[in-house]
Structure formats: C-alpha cells, structure tokens
Design an enzyme around this catalytic site. Structure first.
Site, PDB file in Angstrom:
ATOM      1  N   HIS A 125     -17.990  -1.608   0.194  1.00 35.94           N
ATOM      2  CA  HIS A 125     -18.193  -1.805   1.720  1.00 35.94           C
ATOM      3  C   HIS A 125     -18.115  -3.530   1.891  1.00 35.94           C
ATOM      4  CE1 HIS A 125     -19.564  -0.900   5.501  1.00 35.94           C
ATOM      5  NE2 HIS A 125     -20.307  -1.891   5.574  1.00 35.94           N
ATOM      6  N   ASP A 142      -8.131  -2.872   1.113  1.00 38.47           N
ATOM      7  CA  ASP A 142      -9.293  -2.157   0.763  1.00 38.47           C
ATOM      8  C   ASP A 142     -10.443  -3.328   0.148  1.00 38.47           C
ATOM      9  OD1 ASP A 142      -8.164   0.075   1.158  1.00 38.47           O
ATOM     10  OD2 ASP A 142      -7.702   0.529  -1.027  1.00 38.47           O
ATOM     11  N   ALA A 143     -11.411  -2.966   0.636  1.00 37.29           N
ATOM     12  CA  ALA A 143     -12.608  -3.761  -0.072  1.00 37.29           C
ATOM     13  C   ALA A 143     -12.670  -4.621  -1.298  1.00 37.29           C
ATOM     14  CB  ALA A 143     -14.055  -3.199   0.486  1.00 37.29           C
ATOM     15  N   ASP A 147     -12.245   1.526   9.508  1.00 35.19           N
ATOM     16  CA  ASP A 147     -13.022   1.308   8.647  1.00 35.19           C
ATOM     17  C   ASP A 147     -13.622   0.117   8.047  1.00 35.19           C
ATOM     18  OD1 ASP A 147     -11.073   0.734   6.883  1.00 35.19           O
ATOM     19  OD2 ASP A 147     -10.855   2.426   5.791  1.00 35.19           O
ATOM     20  N   CYS A 148     -14.224  -0.217   7.272  1.00 38.07           N
ATOM     21  CA  CYS A 148     -14.994  -1.476   6.779  1.00 38.07           C
ATOM     22  C   CYS A 148     -13.849  -2.289   6.443  1.00 38.07           C
ATOM     23  CB  CYS A 148     -16.006  -1.426   5.810  1.00 38.07           C
ATOM     24  SG  CYS A 148     -15.617  -0.980   4.285  1.00 38.07           S
ATOM     25  N   SER A 149     -12.880  -2.036   5.683  1.00 30.92           N
ATOM     26  CA  SER A 149     -11.949  -3.114   5.113  1.00 30.92           C
ATOM     27  C   SER A 149     -10.761  -3.085   6.071  1.00 30.92           C
ATOM     28  CB  SER A 149     -11.237  -2.667   3.777  1.00 30.92           C
ATOM     29  OG  SER A 149     -10.944  -1.379   3.726  1.00 30.92           O
ATOM     30  N   HIS A 186     -19.624  -5.045  11.075  1.00 33.56           N
ATOM     31  CA  HIS A 186     -19.161  -4.240  10.289  1.00 33.56           C
ATOM     32  C   HIS A 186     -19.016  -2.753  10.708  1.00 33.56           C
ATOM     33  CE1 HIS A 186     -22.822  -1.941   8.449  1.00 33.56           C
ATOM     34  NE2 HIS A 186     -23.329  -2.711   9.396  1.00 33.56           N
ATOM     35  N   TYR A 201       0.815  -1.128   0.193  1.00 34.63           N
ATOM     36  CA  TYR A 201       0.101  -0.053  -0.039  1.00 34.63           C
ATOM     37  C   TYR A 201       0.871   1.402  -0.028  1.00 34.63           C
ATOM     38  CZ  TYR A 201      -4.711   1.827   0.450  1.00 34.63           C
ATOM     39  OH  TYR A 201      -5.742   2.492   0.145  1.00 34.63           O
TER      40      TYR A 201
END
Length: 288
Positions: free
Chosen positions: A250, A217-218, A198-200, A261, A89
């Site tokens: 998401h 990432d998602a 965050d979600c991911s 989540h 990343y």
C-alpha cells in the site's frame, strides 16, 4: 514488436484474453464505457477483479505490441515502469483499442481535472471525454484552447483551463490538490483513471500530470524513489506499508491530516488520519 497508441479514452489491461467476465463487457467493448462499467460493479464484483485486471491505459498512451491473438494484443506500457519487464508494464488489451501513434510528440500537456471534453474545434462539438492524467502533444494555441495530436493522424482541441504543461515546475501542495479532486471516488483494483483508482494508481496518475516518471506499482515506487526517514516525511511525500517483512502492499500521499490515499476495495478515496493498523504496517517513506 511494433509501436501503437491507445485510441480510446481508457483501456483496461487484463492478465489474459480470458480474464474478463460477462459483467466486464462495457470495459472491453470496441468503444468502452468505463464509467458505466465501474458503476455497474458492487464490492463483491470489484473484488473479483483481483487476478484479472492489472492497470489502465489512457488516450494516446504509447504501447509496444508483443503479439496478437483472437482480437487481443499482448502489450508493454513504457509510460508505466515495472519490475515485471524493463520495457514497461505487461498485459493484454483488446486490439480494437489500439491505433497509430500521434504524429506530433513535443510540448506535452496533461489533463488536470477529472474529465475533459476533446473538441472538434475551439468551443465546438465534443469528440471524446478524456480522463485525468491523459498526456497529449500540443500543436497550437488559439482562443483559450490548445490543439493536440491524437492517434491515427487526427487532432482535437482542449480548453487551456484543464491543462498544464508537464514541464511546468510543481510543488507538494499541487500534488495534494490534484489528488484531492478524487475524494469519495470508489477504489478500483488496477485503476489509473478518473473512473476508479487504486493506491499506486493514484500516485502514478498524479505523478504523470506533473511530468514525473513514477513506476505503476507500490513496491516498485518504493524501490525507485529516494527513501527518507519516517520522522522526516512531510506533506506531498509518500508513505509505504507492508506486513511482517512481506512486499509493500500500500502507498499514500502524506498530508497534514495524515494520508491521502485510495484505501482498498469497498472503500472510498480519503484524506484521513492513519488508523492503528496503518501505523503498525508503516515501513518507509519516500520523496519525489
């Protein structure tokens, strides 16, 4: 490029050295206070992180340094796979947050609780407060503690009760149990630490504790993990969401209740039934 390691408990990764605002000073300080930073932001301020923050690095996490400019380092995070770069990343962090890689690199253990004190010696004084999903190389065990290697040639001790070996087998119940520790935590764009997810980031952090190399990432998680039919999804699997053939935006853990989540900015991490909107945008499921 050179190898380095994060020498602060949590370093937030930015889109550029110019991205932080005045209110973000606690996160970019030489000794960052990410807990105070997160506490200082209301919903509008958190929304302003979109396009500014990307992810977070945890203590002793390795990075590749591409370049340095005005006290900032352009880095790649190899523990956070990304379609943005095959090496890891990308983003920018304050150079003061980086040090030399720990000398030991074997028998890794992960912190399984929201935060844990790194101690100077078993039962001794705290050196630092480390976040969930921090992974460290273990050196020795004594008196219910494990000595771990730290950046810049140092070491410290953690209680065995807050650790698990990343090579230890896991099951779906453990994924949900680890994630449920953060119920009620406020969503943080780019968050991968106990101070905001965050979600991911939730999926990535839980995976790291379990020794699983999962993208950050998602959309990359959906592309990397084996997809399964939606009607075969069971607790511990992942649900992915997208609108009108757009990229996945998401992700959450399938749970007996519905989904565990980190919802969105302004909301809290929850374990709740899928809303009607979520059901309409549910596109695929995946299994570790």
């Amino acid at each position: 490029m050179k190898l380095a390691a994060t020498k602060v408990p949590v370093s937030t990764v930015w889109t550029s050295p110019d991205a932080p605002r005045d209110i973000d000073a606690p996160a970019t300080a030489e000794h960052p206070d990410v807990a105070a930073w997160a506490k200082s932001m209301d919903t509008e301020t958190r929304l302003g992180l979109h396009g500014r923050t990307l992810t977070q690095l945890l203590f002793a996490e390795p990075v590749l340094v591409r370049s340095e400019r005005d006290g900032w380092s352009e880095i790649l995070a190899p523990w956070q796979p990304s379609s943005e770069d095959e090496l890891g990343y990308p983003g920018w962090v304050p150079s003061s947050h980086l040090g030399e890689l720990p000398k030991a690199a074997s028998d890794p253990v992960a912190i399984t609780v929201p935060t844990a004190s790194l101690l100077a010696e078993p039962g001794g004084q705290p050196i630092a407060e480390l976040s969930f999903a921090t992974v460290l190389a273990s050196i020795e065990h004594a008196d219910g503690h494990t000595r771990v290697a730290t950046p810049d040639g140092g070491s410290g001790w953690l209680r065995d009760a807050v650790l698990r070996s990343v090579s230890e087998p896991s099951d779906t119940d453990e994924r949900l149990r680890l994630g449920e520790q953060f119920l009620g935590l406020e969503y943080l764009w780019g968050g991968t630490s106990a101070y905001g997810l965050d979600c991911s980031g939730l999926v990535h952090a839980v995976s790291r504790v379990l020794g699983l190399r999962t993208p950050r990432d998602a959309h990359d998680q959906a592309a990397d993990l084996p997809n399964i039919p939606l009607d075969e999804a069971r607790p511990g699997d992942l649900y992915f969401f997208a609108r009108d053939s757009k990229p996945i935006h998401h992700v959450g853990f399938v749970s007996p209740t519905g989904m565990l989540h980190a919802s969105e900015t302004g909301k809290l991490l929850e374990n709740a039934p899928l809303t009607e909107d979520r059901r309409k945008t549910l596109t695929t499921a995946a299994r570790f």
